[in-house]
Design an enzyme around this catalytic site. Structure first.
Site, PDB file in Angstrom:
ATOM      1  N   GLU A 171      41.637  40.768  41.738  1.00 25.96           N
ATOM      2  CA  GLU A 171      40.719  41.555  40.917  1.00 25.96           C
ATOM      3  C   GLU A 171      40.732  40.914  39.544  1.00 25.96           C
ATOM      4  O   GLU A 171      41.722  40.995  38.824  1.00 25.96           O
ATOM      5  CB  GLU A 171      41.186  43.021  40.880  1.00 25.96           C
ATOM      6  CG  GLU A 171      40.060  43.989  40.506  1.00 25.96           C
ATOM      7  CD  GLU A 171      39.837  44.066  39.024  1.00 25.96           C
ATOM      8  OE1 GLU A 171      38.971  43.309  38.522  1.00 25.96           O
ATOM      9  OE2 GLU A 171      40.524  44.835  38.358  1.00 25.96           O
ATOM     10  N   CYS A 220      38.582  46.281  32.836  1.00 26.10           N
ATOM     11  CA  CYS A 220      37.823  45.270  33.590  1.00 26.10           C
ATOM     12  C   CYS A 220      36.344  45.629  33.700  1.00 26.10           C
ATOM     13  O   CYS A 220      35.496  44.751  33.751  1.00 26.10           O
ATOM     14  CB  CYS A 220      38.415  45.105  34.991  1.00 26.10           C
ATOM     15  SG  CYS A 220      40.112  44.510  34.959  1.00 26.10           S
ATOM     16  N   GLU A 243      34.525  37.382  29.445  1.00 26.94           N
ATOM     17  CA  GLU A 243      35.053  38.745  29.359  1.00 26.94           C
ATOM     18  C   GLU A 243      35.708  38.928  27.999  1.00 26.94           C
ATOM     19  O   GLU A 243      36.705  38.280  27.687  1.00 26.94           O
ATOM     20  CB  GLU A 243      36.075  38.991  30.473  1.00 26.94           C
ATOM     21  CG  GLU A 243      36.616  40.402  30.466  1.00 26.94           C
ATOM     22  CD  GLU A 243      37.512  40.695  31.665  1.00 26.94           C
ATOM     23  OE1 GLU A 243      37.421  41.813  32.199  1.00 26.94           O
ATOM     24  OE2 GLU A 243      38.302  39.818  32.057  1.00 26.94           O
ATOM     25  N   ASN A 295      46.657  46.412  31.067  1.00 28.45           N
ATOM     26  CA  ASN A 295      45.714  47.414  30.537  1.00 28.45           C
ATOM     27  C   ASN A 295      45.837  48.793  31.185  1.00 28.45           C
ATOM     28  O   ASN A 295      45.535  49.798  30.557  1.00 28.45           O
ATOM     29  CB  ASN A 295      44.270  46.893  30.607  1.00 28.45           C
ATOM     30  CG  ASN A 295      43.835  46.525  32.010  1.00 28.45           C
ATOM     31  OD1 ASN A 295      44.644  46.165  32.866  1.00 28.45           O
ATOM     32  ND2 ASN A 295      42.545  46.611  32.262  1.00 28.45           N
TER      33      ASN A 295
END
Length: 473
Positions: free
Chosen positions: A247, A281, A375, A151
């Site tokens: 992460e 994120c 998510e 991303n």
């Protein structure tokens, strides 16, 4: 166009290649080397050979290389942005923002290279510590295995490569399968910047081959990974005693308290929700709006969502383009259908147009639905009515994730209560959760991961502390 592996300062062929397809146009972009286990071993060998000499390189020399790299990216700004836009379908204006941030990330890395230091410790604070002088130094950890996502295919690479170089470590980088071109472009620029042979090695290919080899090889001292929780947890389980920074994403929320100026915050919320098609994120996925403002917020948010322009990522006017893969489009549509079948209202969007998903607003969604509790990584926003900030905080915390959260309020006590109660790595008062600048500490709690990025904090993760004691008795 064939893209080779970058090992020991050389561009090397692989036995196998895969075809890289542009997510928006579905045109062929390149043939990408698919590394074998032997290729990964060769990259680790190169990093291992370069390790001792690079660790001795003075801080000013490491900083100069990072400054050179930052300047080279600036010189090739438009070319670099176009690479990101093509391989990730990131709208070109957002790709340019990513390049600008990457320039800053390497500048911050150059600065941090010059201020890696320890501290003195007053040993005479304890009986028996008299006439002893103690201090700490920070040393490079060794070889870093870096695994990066699609991303932010340049800046999230920079967040691993920059601090690793600053700290005097060598690196083996595995970029995301869909977005290797940015990382390979960066590797070429590191050569021009004067980075010694073997310090950075870029190995493209399948995670099951490249990633697993990095995680299990004893010569790798640390794994730094950005990606999904399932993969991150798998890495943690296999990594043994390696240091691991993870992460792992989120389903970020904003709370909107009574008295908030809706007209002022709608543009920010739209950016937070739909930047890079929601594939961020800290993308704004859930909005909890006080009942006194709910109807106004919903109406204005839907209107602004419908005004966004879908299309070719290379067109400057494009706001939203293709998701990274057909599978992601289908997954998002399935989650929308699941929410609808459970009684949620799709107020706008909910349909695909090629590989693009129209900006989608969902109301009255059950908190257990995938669009709410997982998510979504797509241009989908849930808006929920709340009667109090405390109710909203409970709903925000009712999540596997905890990366960042935002709250809009005019009440200082409410803001400070939220800071105390929200179970996240970062709380943003009077802003969306999607804010990030590149030198701040960035990371989360729960399934959002472990460790922190942001140059100073990443350097701390990528160095070992050594204690030195002089006995003057």
């Amino acid at each position: 166009m064939k893209k080779q592996l970058f090992i020991n300062g050389e561009w090397l062929d692989a036995k196998e290649y895969t075809t890289l397809i542009a997510p928006y146009s579905e045109e062929k972009l390149a043939e990408i080397a698919a590394a074998s286990p032997e290729d990964v071993d060769a990259a680790i060998d190169a990093a291992d050979r370069a390790r001792a000499q690079w660790a001795k390189t003075p801080a000013h020399a490491r900083a100069e290389i990072l400054e050179n790299l930052s300047n080279l990216i600036e010189e090739r700004f438009d070319e670099t942005a176009r690479i990101i836009s093509l391989e990730a379908a990131k709208p070109i204006e957002m790709a340019k923002t990513e390049v600008a941030r990457t320039i800053q990330t390497f500048k911050f890395a150059a600065e941090e290279a010059k201020r890696i230091h320890g501290e003195t410790i007053p040993l005479d604070a304890a009986p028996g510590g008299e006439r002893r002088v103690a201090y700490t130094v920070r040393e490079p950890i060794g070889i870093i295995g870096a695994i990066t996502p699609f991303n932010f295919p340049l800046n999230l690479v920079a967040h691993k490569v920059g601090p690793a170089i600053a700290a005097g470590n060598t690196i083996v980088l595995k970029p995301a399968t869909q977005t290797p071109l940015s990382a390979l472009h960066l590797a070429q620029l590191t050569q021009e910047a004067g980075l010694p042979v073997g310090v950075l090695n870029v190995v493209t290919g399948r995670g099951s081959v490249v990633g697993d080899r990095l995680v299990t090889d004893d010569r790798i001292s640390m794994i730094t990974f950005t990606g999904s929780p399932s993969v991150g947890i798998g890495i943690r389980n296999k990594a043994g005693l390696k240091k691991v920074t993870l992460e792992l994403g989120s389903n970020a929320a904003v709370i909107i308290d009574k008295g908030t100026d809706i007209d002022k915050i709608i543009p920010r919320c739209i950016i937070g929700a739909y930047s890079n098609q929601g594939q961020v994120c800290i993308s704004l996925q859930r909005a909890y709006v006080h009942e006194s403002l709910y109807e106004e917020f919903v109406a204005k948010f839907i209107e602004a969502s419908n005004n966004l322009k879908l299309g070719d990522p290379l067109e400057p006017a494009t706001d939203v383009s293709a998701l990274i893969s057909k599978n992601d489009v289908q997954r998002a549509l399935n989650w929308i259908e699941e929410a609808k079948s459970a009684g949620a209202v799709v107020a706008t969007g909910g349909e695909a147009q090629g590989n693009m998903l129209r900006p989608t607003v969902i109301l009255e969604a059950d908190p257990q639905m995938k669009v709410s509790c997982q998510e979504v990584f797509a241009p989908i926003v849930l808006i929920n009515k709340i009667s109090s900030v405390d109710e909203a905080i409970d709903l925000v915390n009712d999540s596997r994730y905890g990366l960042q959260a935002g709250i809009y309020t005019k009440d200082v006590d409410v803001a400070l209560d939220a800071v105390e109660k929200l179970q996240v790595g970062g709380v943003l008062i009077n802003d969306i959760p999607t804010f990030r600048v590149d030198h701040m500490p960035y990371g989360g709690v729960k399934e959002s991961g472990t460790g922190r990025e942001g140059l100073k904090y990443a350097v701390e993760e990528m160095t070992e502390m050594k204690l030195v004691i002089w006995n003057r008795n």
